[in-house]
Design a protein around this motif. Structure first.
Motif, mmCIF file in Angstrom:
data_model
loop_
_atom_site.group_PDB
_atom_site.id
_atom_site.type_symbol
_atom_site.label_atom_id
_atom_site.label_comp_id
_atom_site.label_asym_id
_atom_site.label_seq_id
_atom_site.Cartn_x
_atom_site.Cartn_y
_atom_site.Cartn_z
ATOM 1 N N VAL A 172 0.823 -1.088 0.068
ATOM 2 C CA VAL A 172 0.145 -0.106 -0.152
ATOM 3 C C VAL A 172 1.034 1.358 0.163
ATOM 4 N N ASP A 174 2.575 4.576 -1.470
ATOM 5 C CA ASP A 174 2.536 5.649 -2.416
ATOM 6 C C ASP A 174 1.079 5.590 -3.131
ATOM 7 N N ARG A 175 0.088 5.449 -2.101
ATOM 8 C CA ARG A 175 -1.313 5.605 -2.492
ATOM 9 C C ARG A 175 -1.646 6.891 -2.274
ATOM 10 N N THR A 189 -0.332 11.144 0.629
ATOM 11 C CA THR A 189 -0.367 9.959 0.101
ATOM 12 C C THR A 189 0.391 9.168 1.196
ATOM 13 N N THR A 190 -0.044 7.798 0.951
ATOM 14 C CA THR A 190 0.383 6.698 2.196
ATOM 15 C C THR A 190 1.818 6.701 2.272
ATOM 16 N N GLU A 242 -6.444 5.406 -2.572
ATOM 17 C CA GLU A 242 -6.451 4.752 -3.803
ATOM 18 C C GLU A 242 -6.054 3.013 -3.675
ATOM 19 N N GLY A 243 -6.938 2.453 -4.359
ATOM 20 C CA GLY A 243 -6.293 0.703 -4.419
ATOM 21 C C GLY A 243 -6.860 0.241 -3.131
#
Ligand code: OOG
Ligand code: MG
Length: 254
Positions: A172, A174-175, A189-190, A242-243
């Motif tokens: 997880v 860079d989401r 961002t993560t 994201e994702g």
């Protein structure tokens, strides 16, 4: 270690009463000298008071795992607090704002522990799922003004959390993260979480070992905020990662 057991109990009661009465208090460090080790003793006593009232520990949370948070709060070390059943906001449920003093929300990644972390296996292999999460923080200290030891004693400002659907564990890094609460939002961002949220797990294992915090199967672990916190106000609060997925609830004045 500088405090007697009697002092630890007295300071834990002060924080507990502030939370129950929704009335902020001055920083403990203004009137008492204590170190981070003592601060964890106060936090454990504070958590025990909640458990004695019927709450159950559901997990742990990390704090100050992001640069933005460290800068916002003027602190430079990872901290760990406890989550309980009373803090969980049901999926798409309501957060009763009258329960808090001056709440803020943060976008977070949650991990789930599938087995106890006992030191024989790396913590990463004890984790089986990941979920988007929103944390509600609500310092019991006036104006969120506290020292490192103060915030540890105050259970790291823990006040509430909401979890989105669990997903199988995966990368997880860079989401994109987006949190909205009322008219305000926070974007990040993560990667803000120690470069990779999985590193928060390693940091947790270290603090848990040093401070004697048990990590049990079934625990939720909040890995720390990916952005600075924003005020929790009445209305919709939602977080999308994201994702990973999304999670939301509604803040309401009863
Ligand atoms: C302490 C809690 C910090 C995080 O994710 O960094 C925290 C505070 O800011 O009051 O939960
Ligand atoms: Mg947090």
């Amino acid at each position: 270690m500088t405090l007697t057991d009697t002092q630890v109990t007295e300071l834990a009661r002060r924080l507990d009463e502030a939370q129950v009465a929704r009335a902020d208090i001055p920083s403990l460090a203004d009137s008492v000298e204590f170190d981070v080790h003592d601060a964890y003793r106060i936090q454990f006593t504070l958590t025990a008071l909640r458990v004695a009232r019927g709450e159950r520990i559901t997990g742990v949370k990390l704090g100050f795992t992001s640069k933005a948070k460290m800068v916002q709060m003027g602190v430079s070390e990872v901290i760990v607090g406890h989550l309980t059943t009373a803090m969980l906001i049901p999926v798409d449920g309501v957060a009763d704002l009258s329960r808090f003093i001056h709440p803020k929300v943060e976008p977070e990644i949650a991990y789930r522990l599938a087995s106890d972390v006992d030191g024989t296996t790396p913590i990463e292999s004890c984790v089986d799922a990941v979920a988007p999460a929103i944390e509600i923080i609500d310092s019991r200290y006036r104006d969120f003004r506290f020292t490192h030891a103060d915030v540890v004693a105050d259970n790291t400002s823990a006040a509430g959390y909401a979890l989105g659907p669990w997903q199988p564990i995966g990368d997880v890094r860079d989401r994109a993260v987006r949190l909205r609460a009322g008219a305000e939002h926070a974007i990040g961002t993560t990667s803000a979480i120690l470069g990779d949220p999985a590193l928060a797990l390693t940091a947790l294992a270290g603090v848990a070992r040093r401070r004697g915090i048990p990590l049990r199967a079934g625990y939720t672990v909040l890995a720390g905020a990916a952005t600075a916190a924003i005020p929790l106000v009445a209305g919709a609060v939602d977080c999308r990662i994201e994702g990973v997925g999304s999670v939301s609830f509604t803040g309401r004045n009863r």
